[in-house]
Design an enzyme around this catalytic site. Structure first.
Site, short mmCIF file in Angstrom:
data_model
loop_
_atom_site.label_atom_id
_atom_site.label_comp_id
_atom_site.label_asym_id
_atom_site.label_seq_id
_atom_site.Cartn_x
_atom_site.Cartn_y
_atom_site.Cartn_z
N GLY A 114 61.36 1.70 57.58
CA GLY A 114 61.32 1.17 56.23
C GLY A 114 60.23 1.85 55.41
N GLY A 168 53.67 2.48 51.55
CA GLY A 168 53.61 3.34 52.71
C GLY A 168 54.90 3.33 53.49
N VAL A 208 56.88 2.55 57.17
CA VAL A 208 56.78 1.71 58.36
C VAL A 208 57.54 2.37 59.50
CG1 VAL A 208 57.15 -0.59 59.28
CG2 VAL A 208 56.71 -0.30 56.85
N ASP A 222 54.45 -10.33 45.51
CA ASP A 222 55.57 -9.41 45.58
C ASP A 222 56.67 -10.04 46.41
OD1 ASP A 222 57.02 -7.22 44.99
OD2 ASP A 222 55.99 -5.85 46.35
N LYS A 246 52.45 0.41 60.06
CA LYS A 246 52.52 0.73 58.64
C LYS A 246 51.48 1.77 58.31
CE LYS A 246 52.31 -1.98 54.47
NZ LYS A 246 52.43 -3.36 54.05
N GLY A 304 57.65 0.63 52.69
CA GLY A 304 57.13 -0.59 52.06
C GLY A 304 56.52 -0.29 50.70
N GLY A 305 55.79 -1.23 50.19
CA GLY A 305 55.20 -1.14 48.86
C GLY A 305 54.30 0.08 48.70
#
Ligand SMILES: *[C@@H]1O[C@H](CO)[C@@H](O)[C@H](O)[C@H]1NC(C)=O
Ligand SMILES: *[C@@H]1O[C@H](CO)[C@@H](O)[C@H](O)[C@H]1NC(C)=O
Length: 752
Positions: A428, A433, A435, A546, A449, A430-431
Site C-alpha cells: 500500500g 509513505g 507500506v 484523516d 511503513k 499511505g498518506g
C-alpha cells in the site's frame, strides 16, 4: 553555546508537552479549591458540597430534589454536617452512590396516655433496598411502612407479640418481641408508623411499640429495647439509614445529549432504576477518583500498588490496567504464577548484557558526538528548526526506550524481512509513505511503513504517529509493534492485517457482493466506537484527521482496525479546538474546518459520515468520472435525502428484508446528522456510536455476523411466513423470488 542549550531544552519541551499534559494532578473530592471537603471529620465529596457553587445544582429544575447542599453546623463539637433542615449525615459514599444519615424512630407509648410520633424521612432520596430493613419492636405491636414506588403507593408492615420478657432472645428478630421485613428497591417518600393492639395493657413490662428503618449493619435488638419508655427520652434514639442518591432528573442519554452529564473521561454513566429520575457516575475499571468532577477519573498505577507481576520492575502501567513483561532474553508471562523463563544459556546472559551495554554506550557517544558536531556547524538563526529535525528521532529514541512497549528493530532486520524492500512486497501507499509486507525471522508477518523521501516534515509526522499510537491501546486500532531509528528515514512496524482495506471491500466488484449489510453495520459501529474512544476515553484526546475507508483495515473476521495516524493531533486538555493547517482527503474533508482552519473532533464526525455513505452506497467519496451533480458523494446523498429518494443510491445488494431497510434508513439519518454543515450541530462520536449500537440491536434477533442460515418469522401483509434467511439477509431456496424485495417499495411489501 548557552543559546544552543536553551534551544535544545525548548525542543524537548515541544516534543514532550503532549505527554506531560496527560498527567493530571491527583484527584480531589471537591470541585474548586475554595470548597470545604469535610465537616466534623466526615468527607463531603462533590456533588455534595457546603459553599454555594460547591455542590451540584440542577439548573433545569432548580427547586427539584435531590438538593445536595450541606450545612456544617459548628455549634456542635465536632461540627455536624446537616442535609435539608435537620438530617444529620453520617457518611457519603461515591462508590456506592449512597448516603448514611441518622433517622428518628416512630413510637407509640402508653403510660398511660398514648403518644405516637412519625419518624423523620429523607423525601428526595430512594431508600437502599439491599442495605436497610424495616423493623418493629414491642410485645403488643404492629407497624406500617409506606412509601412511593414507581409512582404508586407502597405499603408493608409486620406484627410482633410476646407473653413475657424471657420469651425474647437478644438479636433474634423472629416475631417474638421483634419483627422485620426487607424493603424492595425504588421506594421514596417513606414514612413509618407504630401502633398497638391493646394499648400494651397485658404487657406491663413493655410500655412502647417502636418501628423504624435501619441499616442492616447497625441493627441490634435486646430485651432492654422492650423495657425502655421512649416517651421519657428528651433525645430519642437515632438509627442510621442508608439512602441512594443520583444526579438530576434526567437519565444518562438525555443528560449526555444536552451536555449536562457530569460523567466525564474514564467514567461510566448508569441510570438509576426505571422511573426514578437521575443517573450516577462510576470510574471505569483501572481508574479511580471522583467520577463527578470535570477531570473525570485517573488511571491507577497498579505498578505502585498491588499487582500480579513476578517482580516490581516487570510491571508496566497502562491506561486502565497494567502489563507484566519479561525482560529481554526471557519469555513467559512474568506473573507470580507463570514466571519468566530464560531463553538463553545462563552463562551467555551476562556476556550478552555486558556487550549490549557497551555497544549501547558507544552508539550513544557517537550520536552525541554527531549532534554536537552538527550543532556547531549550523548558524544560530536556523538552529531551532534544524535541531527539531535532527533531534526528533533522538528524543523519541529516549522516550521510546523508556516506554519499553515498542520494540526497536535494526535496519538489517527490516531489510531482511522485506527482501531489501522488494517492489513485490509493497502492499500500500499511505498518506506519506510506502507500506511493505515483511516476514520477521520468527515468521511473524508485519507491515512496515517507510517514508518516501527525506523531508523534515516527515520526521515530525513520524514522531507524531509514534506518540499518538503509543497512547492507544484498543483492539480496533492497528497496533504499532516497534520502529527502526537507525535508517535515514524512520520506519514504523505494525501488526499485519490480512484482509485489506474497507475501501477495497467496497469498491472491488468481486469482494463487494460478499460484503453483507450486517458486516457493514458492525464495521460502522466499530469505527464509531474507536473514534469515540480516541475523542473521549483516553486522557489526551486524539483527533484522527484523516478518517476514510482507505484507512480502515479489516482482519479475517472483518474486525475494523483504524490505521494511519500520521496526521492525527493530540488535543491538550485545556484546548477545545486547534488552529491548524488543513490536512485530510478530498471528499472526506469537513467543510467547516476548510473555512475556519479550526480543528475539532467534529471534523472526524464529518469524515465518519462520509464513510457511512460509502457503506450504504458502495460509491466512492469523490468519483471524477461521474456527472458533476453526482461527483461528491456527500452532496449527492444529501440531495437524495431531501428528495426523499434515498433508495436510489443505496447499494441494491443490501436492501433485502424489512429489518435491513429500517436499519439502512436509520444509518442514513445518522449520516445526515454527521454531515451537518456546522460542527456544533453534528453528533459527538459517542452519540453516533450509541446510535449505531441501537440500530444494530434492531436486528439483534438475527444471528449477527454468523455464517449460518437461520429461520426468521416475517410478517408480510396479512399472513406470517417462515423464511429461511442467510446471514446477509438474502432469502434462499426455491421460494426466494416470492419473498425477496429486489427494489425497495415499502417495508411491508404492499406494492406487490
Ligand atoms: C436497643 O438497645 C441497644 C442496647 O441496649 C441500644 O444501643 C439501641 O439504641 C436500642 N435501640 C433502640 C431503637 O432504642
Ligand atoms: C404526650 O403528648 C403531649 C402532647 O402531644 C405531651 O404534652 C405529653 O407530655 C406527652 N406525654 C408523654 C408522657 O410524653
Amino acid at each position: 553555546m548557552g543559546y544552543e542549550k536553551h534551544a535544545l531544552l525548548f525542543l524537548i519541551n515541544l516534543v514532550l508537552t503532549p505527554l506531560i499534559s496527560s498527567y493530571e494532578p491527583p484527584s480531589s473530592l471537591v470541585i474548586a479549591p475554595h470548597c470545604t471537603s469535610e465537616c466534623g471529620g466526615i468527607a463531603i465529596p462533590y456533588p455534595f458540597g457546603i459553599e454555594k457553587g460547591c455542590y451540584f445544582e440542577d439548573m433545569d429544575n432548580p427547586d427539584s430534589y435531590p438538593i445536595m447542599s450541606v450545612k456544617c453546623n459548628d455549634t456542635f463539637n465536632p461540627p455536624k454536617p446537616i442535609l435539608g433542615t435537620n438530617i444529620q449525615i453520617l457518611n457519603i459514599s461515591l462508590e456506592e452512590a449512597d448516603i448514611r444519615i441518622n433517622s428518628r424512630i416512630a413510637y407509640d407509648c402508653y403510660n398511660p396516655n398514648g403518644n405516637w410520633s412519625r419518624s423523620s424521612n429523607l423525601v428526595q432520596f430512594t431508600i437502599s433496598s439491599s442495605k436497610n430493613k424495616f423493623v418493629a419492636i414491642g410485645c403488643d405491636t404492629y407497624a406500617w411502612f409506606t412509601g412511593i414506588r414507581y409512582g404508586k403507593e407502597y405499603h408493608t408492615g409486620c406484627m410482633t407479640r410476646c407473653g413475657e420478657l424471657d420469651d425474647v432472645v437478644d438479636n433474634d428478630c423472629n416475631g417474638v418481641g421483634c419483627c422485620e421485613v426487607s424493603i424492595p428497591d425504588g421506594i421514596t417518600n417513606i414514612s413509618v408508623n407504630a401502633y398497638s393492639f391493646y394499648n400494651h395493657t397485658y404487657v406491663d413490662f413493655n410500655p412502647c411499640s417502636a418501628a423504624y428503618t435501619v441499616a442492616n449493619d447497625a441493627f441490634t435488638f435486646s430485651q432492654r429495647n422492650l423495657t425502655q419508655d421512649l416517651s421519657y427520652y428528651s433525645d430519642l434514639p437515632l438509627v442510621p439509614v442508608i439512602f441512594n442518591w443520583g444526579i438530576g432528573m434526567k437519565n444518562c442519554s438525555e443528560a449526555k445529549k444536552d451536555g449536562s452529564c457530569l460523567c466525564k473521561s474514564n467514567t461510566i454513566c448508569s441510570n438509576l432504576k426505571p422511573d426514578i429520575e437521575g443517573y450516577r457516575c462510576d470510574c471505569e475499571d483501572g481508574f479511580s477518583g471522583n467520577p463527578y468532577l470535570p477531570q473525570g477519573c485517573q488511571d491507577i498505577d497498579e505498578c505502585k500498588g498491588t499487582n500480579d507481576c513476578e517482580k516490581p520492575e516487570y510491571c508496566q502501567n497502562k491506561d486502565g490496567g497494567y502489563l507484566c513483561k519479561c525482560p529481554e532474553g526471557y519469555y513467559g508471562s512474568a506473573t507470580k504464577t507463570n514466571r519468566c523463563i530464560s531463553n538463553k544459556k545462563p552463562w551467555l546472559v551476562p556476556v550478552i548484557v555486558t556487550a549490549g551495554i557497551g555497544g549501547g554506550i558507544i552508539i550513544l557517544l557517537i550520536i552525541a558526538f554527531i549532534i554536537h558536531w552538527r550543532h556547531g556547524e549550523r548558524k544560530l538563526t536556523k538552529l531551532r528548526e534544524k535541531n527539531f529535525r535532527d533531534n526528533g528521532g533522538e528524543i523519541l529514541h529516549q522516550k521510546v526506550s523508556r516506554m519499553d512497549v515498542l520494540k526497536i528493530f535494526t535496519a538489517q532486520e527490516l531489510e531482511n524481512a522485506t527482501d531489501k524492500y522488494n517492489e513485490s512486497n509493497i502492499i500500500g501507499r499511505g498518506g506519506f509513505g510506502v507500506v511493505y509486507k515483511g516476514i520477521l525471522t520468527n515468521n511473524h508477518h508485519v507491515a512496515i511503513k517507510r517514508s518516501l523521501k527525506v523531508d523534515p516534515n516527515q520526521v515530525e509526522q513520524f514522531i507524531n504517529e509514534v506518540l499518538v499510537l503509543s497512547q492507544i491501546n484498543n483492539r480496533n486500532v492497528v497496533k504499532l509493534l516497534g520502529c527502526c531509528l537507525e535508517t535515514e528515514v524512520p520506519l514504523l512496524v505494525y501488526e499485519f492485517i490480512k484482509n485489506g482495506t474497507l475501501f477495497d471491500h467496497l469498491h472491488d466488484e468481486g469482494k463487494a457482493s460478499q460484503f453483507t449489510w450486517n458486516l457493514r453495520l458492525g464495521i460502522a459501529s466499530e469505527i464509531a466506537d474507536v473514534l469515540a474512544y480516541l475523542h473521549t476515553t483516553i486522557s489526551t484526546p486524539i483527533i484522527h484527521r484523516d478518517m476514510k475507508s482507505m484507512n480502515v483495515l479489516l482482519d479475517e473476521s472483518y474486525t475494523a482496525k483504524v490505521a494511519d495516524f500520521g496526521a492525527s493531533k493530540l488535543v491538550p486538555l485545556d484546548q477545545g479546538q486547534l488552529a491548524t493547517m488543513v490536512v485530510g482527503t478530498q471528499g472526506y474533508l469537513d467543510p467547516e474546518y476548510m473555512q475556519t482552519f479550526e480543528l475539532t473532533e467534529k471534523s472526524d464526525v464529518y469524515s465518519f459520515g462520509v464513510v457511512l455513505l460509502e457503506l450504504l452506497t458502495k460509491e466512492k467519496a469523490l468519483s471524477y468520472g461521474k456527472p458533476e451533480a453526482e461527483r461528491c458523494l456527500a452532496t449527492y446523498f444529501l440531495r437524495k435525502m431531501r428528495e426523499d429518494s434515498l433508495f436510489d443510491i443505496v447499494d441494491k445488494n443490501i436492501t433485502n428484508g424489512p429489518i435491513q431497510i429500517a436499519q439502512i434508513k436509520e444509518v442514513a439519518n445518522l449520516a445526515k446528522w454527521c454531515l451537518r454543515l456546522k460542527g456544533d450541530n453534528r453528533p459527538t462520536m459517542k452519540e453516533a456510536a450509541m446510535e449505531l449500537e441501537g440500530i444494530k440491536r434492531m436486528g439483534s434477533h438475527q444471528k449477527y455476523r454468523s455464517g449460518k442460515s437461520f429461520d426468521k418469522l416475517e410478517n408480510y401483509g396479512d399472513h406470517s411466513v417462515r423464511i429461511p434467511i442467510n446471514d446477509d439477509g438474502n432469502t434462499s431456496g426455491k421460494d426466494s423470488d416470492l419473498y425477496s424485495l429486489p427494489n425497495f417499495v415499502s417495508p411491508l411489501g404492499d406494492g406487490r
